[in-house]
Design an enzyme around this catalytic site. Structure first.
Site, PDB file in Angstrom:
ATOM      1  N   LYS A 132      71.671 -35.277 -62.494  1.00  0.00           N
ATOM      2  CA  LYS A 132      72.291 -36.374 -63.242  1.00  0.00           C
ATOM      3  C   LYS A 132      72.615 -35.954 -64.680  1.00  0.00           C
ATOM      4  O   LYS A 132      73.679 -36.283 -65.205  1.00  0.00           O
ATOM      5  CB  LYS A 132      71.384 -37.604 -63.236  1.00  0.00           C
ATOM      6  CG  LYS A 132      71.271 -38.210 -61.838  1.00  0.00           C
ATOM      7  CD  LYS A 132      70.490 -39.492 -61.814  1.00  0.00           C
ATOM      8  CE  LYS A 132      70.152 -39.885 -60.394  1.00  0.00           C
ATOM      9  NZ  LYS A 132      71.312 -40.032 -59.525  1.00  0.00           N
ATOM     10  N   ASN A 154      75.542 -33.392 -64.715  1.00  0.00           N
ATOM     11  CA  ASN A 154      76.785 -34.072 -64.334  1.00  0.00           C
ATOM     12  C   ASN A 154      77.329 -34.903 -65.507  1.00  0.00           C
ATOM     13  O   ASN A 154      78.529 -34.922 -65.779  1.00  0.00           O
ATOM     14  CB  ASN A 154      76.564 -35.019 -63.149  1.00  0.00           C
ATOM     15  CG  ASN A 154      76.109 -34.301 -61.891  1.00  0.00           C
ATOM     16  OD1 ASN A 154      76.240 -33.073 -61.787  1.00  0.00           O
ATOM     17  ND2 ASN A 154      75.558 -35.041 -60.942  1.00  0.00           N
ATOM     18  N   GLY A 175      79.439 -50.382 -58.549  1.00  0.00           N
ATOM     19  CA  GLY A 175      80.154 -49.629 -57.526  1.00  0.00           C
ATOM     20  C   GLY A 175      81.636 -49.962 -57.488  1.00  0.00           C
ATOM     21  O   GLY A 175      82.308 -49.973 -58.538  1.00  0.00           O
ATOM     22  N   GLY A 187      83.239 -52.338 -60.039  1.00  0.00           N
ATOM     23  CA  GLY A 187      83.460 -52.005 -61.442  1.00  0.00           C
ATOM     24  C   GLY A 187      82.197 -52.013 -62.274  1.00  0.00           C
ATOM     25  O   GLY A 187      81.164 -51.498 -61.837  1.00  0.00           O
ATOM     26  N   ASP A 216      83.229 -39.759 -51.310  1.00  0.00           N
ATOM     27  CA  ASP A 216      81.887 -39.293 -51.685  1.00  0.00           C
ATOM     28  C   ASP A 216      81.571 -39.870 -53.066  1.00  0.00           C
ATOM     29  O   ASP A 216      82.200 -39.482 -54.051  1.00  0.00           O
ATOM     30  CB  ASP A 216      81.875 -37.749 -51.715  1.00  0.00           C
ATOM     31  CG  ASP A 216      80.519 -37.181 -52.133  1.00  0.00           C
ATOM     32  OD1 ASP A 216      79.581 -37.964 -52.383  1.00  0.00           O
ATOM     33  OD2 ASP A 216      80.405 -35.937 -52.212  1.00  0.00           O
ATOM     34  N   ASP A 235      77.290 -40.943 -62.898  1.00  0.00           N
ATOM     35  CA  ASP A 235      77.208 -39.894 -63.939  1.00  0.00           C
ATOM     36  C   ASP A 235      78.565 -39.699 -64.607  1.00  0.00           C
ATOM     37  O   ASP A 235      78.657 -39.552 -65.832  1.00  0.00           O
ATOM     38  CB  ASP A 235      76.765 -38.561 -63.317  1.00  0.00           C
ATOM     39  CG  ASP A 235      75.409 -38.669 -62.644  1.00  0.00           C
ATOM     40  OD1 ASP A 235      74.612 -39.543 -63.056  1.00  0.00           O
ATOM     41  OD2 ASP A 235      75.145 -37.887 -61.712  1.00  0.00           O
ATOM     42  N   ASN A 258      85.584 -46.272 -65.747  1.00  0.00           N
ATOM     43  CA  ASN A 258      85.956 -46.701 -64.382  1.00  0.00           C
ATOM     44  C   ASN A 258      87.046 -45.794 -63.818  1.00  0.00           C
ATOM     45  O   ASN A 258      87.012 -45.420 -62.640  1.00  0.00           O
ATOM     46  CB  ASN A 258      86.515 -48.139 -64.407  1.00  0.00           C
ATOM     47  CG  ASN A 258      85.439 -49.206 -64.439  1.00  0.00           C
ATOM     48  OD1 ASN A 258      84.264 -48.937 -64.237  1.00  0.00           O
ATOM     49  ND2 ASN A 258      85.842 -50.440 -64.706  1.00  0.00           N
TER      50      ASN A 258
HETATM   51  P1  ATP Z   1      75.858 -42.708 -57.938  1.00  0.00           P
HETATM   52  O1  ATP Z   1      74.368 -42.870 -57.881  1.00  0.00           O
HETATM   53  O2  ATP Z   1      76.526 -42.624 -56.580  1.00  0.00           O
HETATM   54  O3  ATP Z   1      76.308 -41.679 -58.897  1.00  0.00           O
HETATM   55  P2  ATP Z   1      75.715 -45.257 -59.171  1.00  0.00           P
HETATM   56  O4  ATP Z   1      75.037 -46.087 -58.130  1.00  0.00           O
HETATM   57  O5  ATP Z   1      74.935 -44.801 -60.338  1.00  0.00           O
HETATM   58  O6  ATP Z   1      76.474 -44.049 -58.516  1.00  0.00           O
HETATM   59  P3  ATP Z   1      77.929 -47.071 -59.071  1.00  0.00           P
HETATM   60  O7  ATP Z   1      77.674 -48.413 -59.647  1.00  0.00           O
HETATM   61  O8  ATP Z   1      77.969 -46.942 -57.590  1.00  0.00           O
HETATM   62  O9  ATP Z   1      76.946 -46.057 -59.768  1.00  0.00           O
HETATM   63  O10 ATP Z   1      79.341 -46.527 -59.590  1.00  0.00           O
HETATM   64  C1  ATP Z   1      79.579 -46.176 -60.936  1.00  0.00           C
HETATM   65  C2  ATP Z   1      81.039 -46.448 -61.248  1.00  0.00           C
HETATM   66  O11 ATP Z   1      81.859 -45.654 -60.372  1.00  0.00           O
HETATM   67  C3  ATP Z   1      81.456 -47.882 -60.998  1.00  0.00           C
HETATM   68  O12 ATP Z   1      81.204 -48.677 -62.143  1.00  0.00           O
HETATM   69  C4  ATP Z   1      82.942 -47.719 -60.695  1.00  0.00           C
HETATM   70  O13 ATP Z   1      83.690 -47.623 -61.892  1.00  0.00           O
HETATM   71  C5  ATP Z   1      83.015 -46.365 -59.991  1.00  0.00           C
HETATM   72  N1  ATP Z   1      83.006 -46.481 -58.527  1.00  0.00           N
HETATM   73  C6  ATP Z   1      81.941 -46.367 -57.687  1.00  0.00           C
HETATM   74  N2  ATP Z   1      82.296 -46.537 -56.405  1.00  0.00           N
HETATM   75  C7  ATP Z   1      83.629 -46.750 -56.421  1.00  0.00           C
HETATM   76  C8  ATP Z   1      84.607 -46.992 -55.392  1.00  0.00           C
HETATM   77  N3  ATP Z   1      84.262 -47.060 -54.095  1.00  0.00           N
HETATM   78  N4  ATP Z   1      85.898 -47.176 -55.793  1.00  0.00           N
HETATM   79  C9  ATP Z   1      86.251 -47.114 -57.091  1.00  0.00           C
HETATM   80  N5  ATP Z   1      85.381 -46.877 -58.102  1.00  0.00           N
HETATM   81  C10 ATP Z   1      84.095 -46.702 -57.766  1.00  0.00           C
HETATM   82  O1  RIB Z   2      73.752 -38.644 -59.496  1.00  0.00           O
HETATM   83  C1  RIB Z   2      74.040 -37.607 -58.611  1.00  0.00           C
HETATM   84  C2  RIB Z   2      73.025 -36.520 -58.728  1.00  0.00           C
HETATM   85  O2  RIB Z   2      71.758 -37.012 -58.325  1.00  0.00           O
HETATM   86  C3  RIB Z   2      73.278 -35.325 -57.834  1.00  0.00           C
HETATM   87  O3  RIB Z   2      74.109 -34.351 -58.427  1.00  0.00           O
HETATM   88  C4  RIB Z   2      71.876 -34.822 -57.510  1.00  0.00           C
HETATM   89  O4  RIB Z   2      71.580 -33.597 -58.126  1.00  0.00           O
HETATM   90  C5  RIB Z   2      70.927 -35.917 -57.996  1.00  0.00           C
HETATM   91  O5  RIB Z   2      70.309 -35.562 -59.146  1.00  0.00           O
END
Ligand code: ATP
Ligand code: RIB
Length: 307
Positions: A40, A43, A223, A226, A247, A253, A278
């Site tokens: 994290k 990234n 997600g 937004g 993915d 991050d 976003n």
């Molecule tokens: P991850 O742990 O997978 O890195 P997260 O759970 O910390 O993600 P999310 O809230 O899923 O964070 O997503 C972060 C941002 O990514 C959202 O605020 C949005 O802007 C963008 N995002 C995530 N999923 C999508 C999607 N399916 N389509 C468009 N934008 C997305």
């Molecule tokens: O947020 C994504 C990251 O979580 C991946 O790159 C993995 O290394 C884990 O730390």
């Protein structure tokens, strides 16, 4: 141009693509296996740097091939590596990431060196923190080192941004007291506040609970919906861009790194910075891998011109 220092994790990500997640006890064939830069912390630093922030990193790798490979990747990005310690007798952090056809992931991490660097290692690089506009941290390294870093930052007028991921139920009050902005996702918000995130009203309630802990600015990433924000009496949801996600690893991050590269220190342009984050993460979710998926500023601004 902002200067962003990230303190946190560096992982070698080993990603397995599958049609569907295996059930307990099941053996399945994979579609593809690949390794790439992740963690994290790393990234978020890559996202900030690709959006042209001057970017420093504070963290650790092990004295092994994975550590050398991860340092090479960060050096190619031209991220300042002076704050990275190579620890003897520790392995570099690793993440085992499984991604299915819906773009959902499951991740298991081995902390290794990430969990072994100390407050003394942070103290040794206080100059990097003090020269920054923002200091960003997560929960893949020790809380003690993050507390030390955030205290140094606040004493120097540097704004601190905490991404409380992976979720941790008992976050020390000492850390929250020196956090200016918190950026949890929905699950992490529930873990922190006990409030289930179902709609905007629940987000307002959860952010009020976080403000009550002394945190001035709250962003809850939601997600594909937004991001919700609540700062200085302004709140709302900035919708995500509609894309086909393959993915979502490092979506959060990418959002945080990109947003911190354009954010004003007084948070006055928060809405615009969230829109930029976003847009950045909407590009990342259309590509595989953590660091390989993170877009450059010219891609983000070109996409801004499209719609
Ligand atoms: P991850 O742990 O997978 O890195 P997260 O759970 O910390 O993600 P999310 O809230 O899923 O964070 O997503 C972060 C941002 O990514 C959202 O605020 C949005 O802007 C963008 N995002 C995530 N999923 C999508 C999607 N399916 N389509 C468009 N934008 C997305
Ligand atoms: O947020 C994504 C990251 O979580 C991946 O790159 C993995 O290394 C884990 O730390």
């Amino acid at each position: 141009m902002n200067t962003v220092t990230v303190i946190g994790s560096i992982n070698l990500d080993r990603t397995i693509r599958v049609h569907q997640m295996p059930k307990p006890g099941e053996t399945i064939h994979t579609k593809e296996i690949f390794s790439a830069g992740g963690g994290k912390g790393a990234n978020q630093a890559v996202a900030a740097k690709r959006s042209q922030a001057k970017t420093h990193f504070i963290g650790a790798v092990g004295d092994d091939d994975a550590g050398k490979a991860m340092l090479d990747l960060l050096a190619q990005e031209e991220i300042t590596l002076d704050g990275i310690t190579t620890l003897k007798n520790e392995s570099t952090g690793q993440a085992y990431v499984t991604v299915d056809d819906a773009g959902e992931n499951q991740i298991m991490i081995h902390g290794g060196a990430n969990m072994a660097f100390t407050s003394e290692d942070v103290e040794a690089h206080r100059d990097l923190i003090e020269a920054s506009d923002f200091l960003v941290a997560q929960f893949e390294s020790t809380v003690a080192s993050t507390v030390t870093a955030f205290k140094i930052a606040q004493a120097a007028g540097v704004k601190t941004i905490l991404n409380p991921a992976p979720a941790m139920s008992k976050v020390p009050a000492e850390l929250l007291a020196v956090t200016d902005m918190i950026v949890p996702n929905e699950t992490e918000t529930q873990t922190l506040t006990g409030i289930e995130i179902t709609d905007e009203a629940s987000m307002i309630k959860a952010s009020a609970a976080l403000h009550a802990l002394g945190i001035a600015a709250v962003i809850i990433t939601i997600g594909s919906k937004g991001a919700f924000y609540d700062v200085d009496g302004r709140h709302g949801i900035i919708p995500a861009f509609k894309v086909d996600a393959v993915d979502t690893t490092s979506a959060g991050d990418t959002f945080i790194g990109a947003m911190s590269s354009v954010l004003d220190q007084d948070f006055s342009n928060l809405e615009d910075a969230i829109r930029y984050g976003n847009r950045a993460s909407s590009i990342a979710v259309q590509r595989f891998g953590a660091q390989p998926s993170i877009p450059y500023k010219n891609e983000i601004t070109a996409a801004e011109g499209e719609k």
